[in-house]
Design a protein around this motif. Structure first.
Motif, PDB file in Angstrom:
ATOM      1  N   UNK A  87       0.448  -1.534   0.035  1.00  0.00           N
ATOM      2  CA  UNK A  87       0.095  -0.057  -0.124  1.00  0.00           C
ATOM      3  C   UNK A  87       0.700   1.164   0.114  1.00  0.00           C
ATOM      4  N   UNK A  88       2.211   1.157   0.198  1.00  0.00           N
ATOM      5  CA  UNK A  88       2.976   2.383  -0.012  1.00  0.00           C
ATOM      6  C   UNK A  88       3.920   2.212  -1.232  1.00  0.00           C
ATOM      7  N   UNK A  89       4.235   3.591  -1.626  1.00  0.00           N
ATOM      8  CA  UNK A  89       5.314   3.550  -2.795  1.00  0.00           C
ATOM      9  C   UNK A  89       6.653   3.143  -2.403  1.00  0.00           C
ATOM     10  N   UNK A  90       7.268   2.488  -3.309  1.00  0.00           N
ATOM     11  CA  UNK A  90       8.719   1.888  -2.882  1.00  0.00           C
ATOM     12  C   UNK A  90       9.674   2.379  -3.740  1.00  0.00           C
ATOM     13  N   UNK A  91      10.686   2.444  -3.895  1.00  0.00           N
ATOM     14  CA  UNK A  91      11.766   2.627  -4.790  1.00  0.00           C
ATOM     15  C   UNK A  91      12.699   1.730  -4.930  1.00  0.00           C
ATOM     16  N   UNK A  92      12.674   1.228  -6.469  1.00  0.00           N
ATOM     17  CA  UNK A  92      13.539   0.055  -6.546  1.00  0.00           C
ATOM     18  C   UNK A  92      14.441   0.199  -7.775  1.00  0.00           C
ATOM     19  N   UNK A  93      15.816   0.042  -7.119  1.00  0.00           N
ATOM     20  CA  UNK A  93      16.953   0.500  -7.885  1.00  0.00           C
ATOM     21  C   UNK A  93      17.727  -0.661  -8.063  1.00  0.00           C
ATOM     22  N   UNK A  94      17.985  -0.878  -9.502  1.00  0.00           N
ATOM     23  CA  UNK A  94      18.715  -1.994  -9.902  1.00  0.00           C
ATOM     24  C   UNK A  94      20.096  -1.677 -10.662  1.00  0.00           C
ATOM     25  N   UNK A  95      21.150  -2.207 -10.177  1.00  0.00           N
ATOM     26  CA  UNK A  95      22.560  -1.742 -10.820  1.00  0.00           C
ATOM     27  C   UNK A  95      23.619  -2.772 -10.899  1.00  0.00           C
ATOM     28  N   UNK A  96      24.559  -2.635 -11.423  1.00  0.00           N
ATOM     29  CA  UNK A  96      25.561  -3.652 -11.806  1.00  0.00           C
ATOM     30  C   UNK A  96      27.068  -2.761 -11.325  1.00  0.00           C
ATOM     31  N   UNK A  97      27.428  -3.028 -10.205  1.00  0.00           N
ATOM     32  CA  UNK A  97      28.704  -2.196 -10.022  1.00  0.00           C
ATOM     33  C   UNK A  97      30.051  -2.623 -10.542  1.00  0.00           C
ATOM     34  N   UNK A  98      30.310  -2.461 -11.680  1.00  0.00           N
ATOM     35  CA  UNK A  98      31.492  -2.913 -12.359  1.00  0.00           C
ATOM     36  C   UNK A  98      31.572  -4.171 -13.128  1.00  0.00           C
ATOM     37  N   UNK A  99      31.140  -5.211 -12.401  1.00  0.00           N
ATOM     38  CA  UNK A  99      31.157  -6.650 -13.070  1.00  0.00           C
ATOM     39  C   UNK A  99      29.682  -6.895 -13.595  1.00  0.00           C
ATOM     40  N   UNK A 100      29.336  -6.737 -14.760  1.00  0.00           N
ATOM     41  CA  UNK A 100      28.187  -7.308 -15.296  1.00  0.00           C
ATOM     42  C   UNK A 100      27.521  -8.321 -15.089  1.00  0.00           C
ATOM     43  N   UNK A 101      28.217  -9.191 -14.328  1.00  0.00           N
ATOM     44  CA  UNK A 101      27.636 -10.549 -13.953  1.00  0.00           C
ATOM     45  C   UNK A 101      26.792 -10.607 -12.680  1.00  0.00           C
ATOM     46  N   UNK A 102      27.177  -9.400 -11.885  1.00  0.00           N
ATOM     47  CA  UNK A 102      26.518  -9.262 -10.650  1.00  0.00           C
ATOM     48  C   UNK A 102      25.654  -8.193 -10.823  1.00  0.00           C
ATOM     49  N   UNK A 103      24.437  -8.296 -10.204  1.00  0.00           N
ATOM     50  CA  UNK A 103      23.139  -7.177 -10.366  1.00  0.00           C
ATOM     51  C   UNK A 103      22.696  -7.230  -8.942  1.00  0.00           C
ATOM     52  N   UNK A 104      22.766  -6.049  -8.514  1.00  0.00           N
ATOM     53  CA  UNK A 104      21.978  -5.521  -7.384  1.00  0.00           C
ATOM     54  C   UNK A 104      20.829  -4.854  -7.310  1.00  0.00           C
ATOM     55  N   UNK A 105      19.510  -5.185  -6.452  1.00  0.00           N
ATOM     56  CA  UNK A 105      18.477  -4.468  -6.468  1.00  0.00           C
ATOM     57  C   UNK A 105      18.275  -3.972  -4.972  1.00  0.00           C
ATOM     58  N   UNK A 106      18.091  -2.807  -4.866  1.00  0.00           N
ATOM     59  CA  UNK A 106      17.847  -2.190  -3.613  1.00  0.00           C
ATOM     60  C   UNK A 106      16.239  -1.798  -3.458  1.00  0.00           C
ATOM     61  N   UNK A 107      15.659  -2.505  -2.648  1.00  0.00           N
ATOM     62  CA  UNK A 107      14.104  -1.975  -2.563  1.00  0.00           C
ATOM     63  C   UNK A 107      14.078  -1.018  -1.406  1.00  0.00           C
ATOM     64  N   UNK A 108      13.701   0.073  -1.642  1.00  0.00           N
ATOM     65  CA  UNK A 108      13.709   1.223  -0.567  1.00  0.00           C
ATOM     66  C   UNK A 108      12.132   1.570  -0.173  1.00  0.00           C
ATOM     67  N   UNK A 109      11.897   1.906   1.172  1.00  0.00           N
ATOM     68  CA  UNK A 109      10.626   2.514   1.678  1.00  0.00           C
ATOM     69  C   UNK A 109      10.883   3.967   1.842  1.00  0.00           C
ATOM     70  N   UNK A 110      10.033   4.772   1.785  1.00  0.00           N
ATOM     71  CA  UNK A 110      10.012   6.252   2.139  1.00  0.00           C
ATOM     72  C   UNK A 110       9.884   6.364   3.773  1.00  0.00           C
TER      73      UNK A 110
END
Length: 152
Positions: free
Chosen positions: A124-147
């Motif tokens: 029921x709340x807006x979230x912020x989901x950020x996906x990135x790959x820091x340097x190594x393209x085989x690793x992908x990180x997703x951060x799910x954030x809440x206000x």
């Protein structure tokens, strides 16, 4: 005679059925929907972190990390942990109606760093989901954030 009476009755019923149908006519204004500008400013706390779709939230204490996206286009980070950027700077999105990229530009950097963004509704709340790959393209990180509640 009986059959012709039945046929006449069926024909009359069919004629009544067809003539009783009318097309829908809506004389009101056309329904006009306008998309709302997405306001990502506020204080965001990490809820979950995944690496290559594996939840790693329990491997570190992310509870004190805060991403402050200020309405003036600047950002600060409280209680730094491994994140997309290390220094404070400016932020922006590619499209205020349909944001898909979030840009961070550190104060000392020459260029900005763009990361994939989604703005889902979670519990029921807006979230912020950020996906990135820091340097190594085989690793992908997703951060799910809440206000944070006491912020915007």
């Amino acid at each position: 005679m009986k059959n012709s009476l039945k046929m006449a009755f069926v024909a009359l019923m069919a004629a009544l059925f067809v003539s009783s149908c009318s097309t829908f006519s809506d004389d009101t204004e056309p329904y006009n929907v306008q998309e709302v500008v997405k306001d990502l400013s506020g204080v965001w706390a990490l809820k979950t972190v995944t690496r290559n779709n594996v939840d790693i939230t329990s491997q570190m204490d992310f509870s004190q990390f805060r991403l402050n996206l200020n309405s003036d286009g600047t950002y600060t980070i409280d209680n730094y942990l491994p994140f997309i950027v290390m220094e404070n700077g400016t932020w922006g999105i590619d499209n205020p109606l349909y944001p898909f990229l979030l840009s961070f530009k550190e104060v000392s950097a020459n260029a900005s760093l763009d990361v994939e963004l989604s703005y889902p509704i979670v519990n029921g709340k807006r979230a912020l989901s950020i996906t990135h790959s820091p340097g190594c393209y085989t690793n992908s990180y997703t951060y799910l954030m809440e206000r944070v509640a006491d912020a915007k």
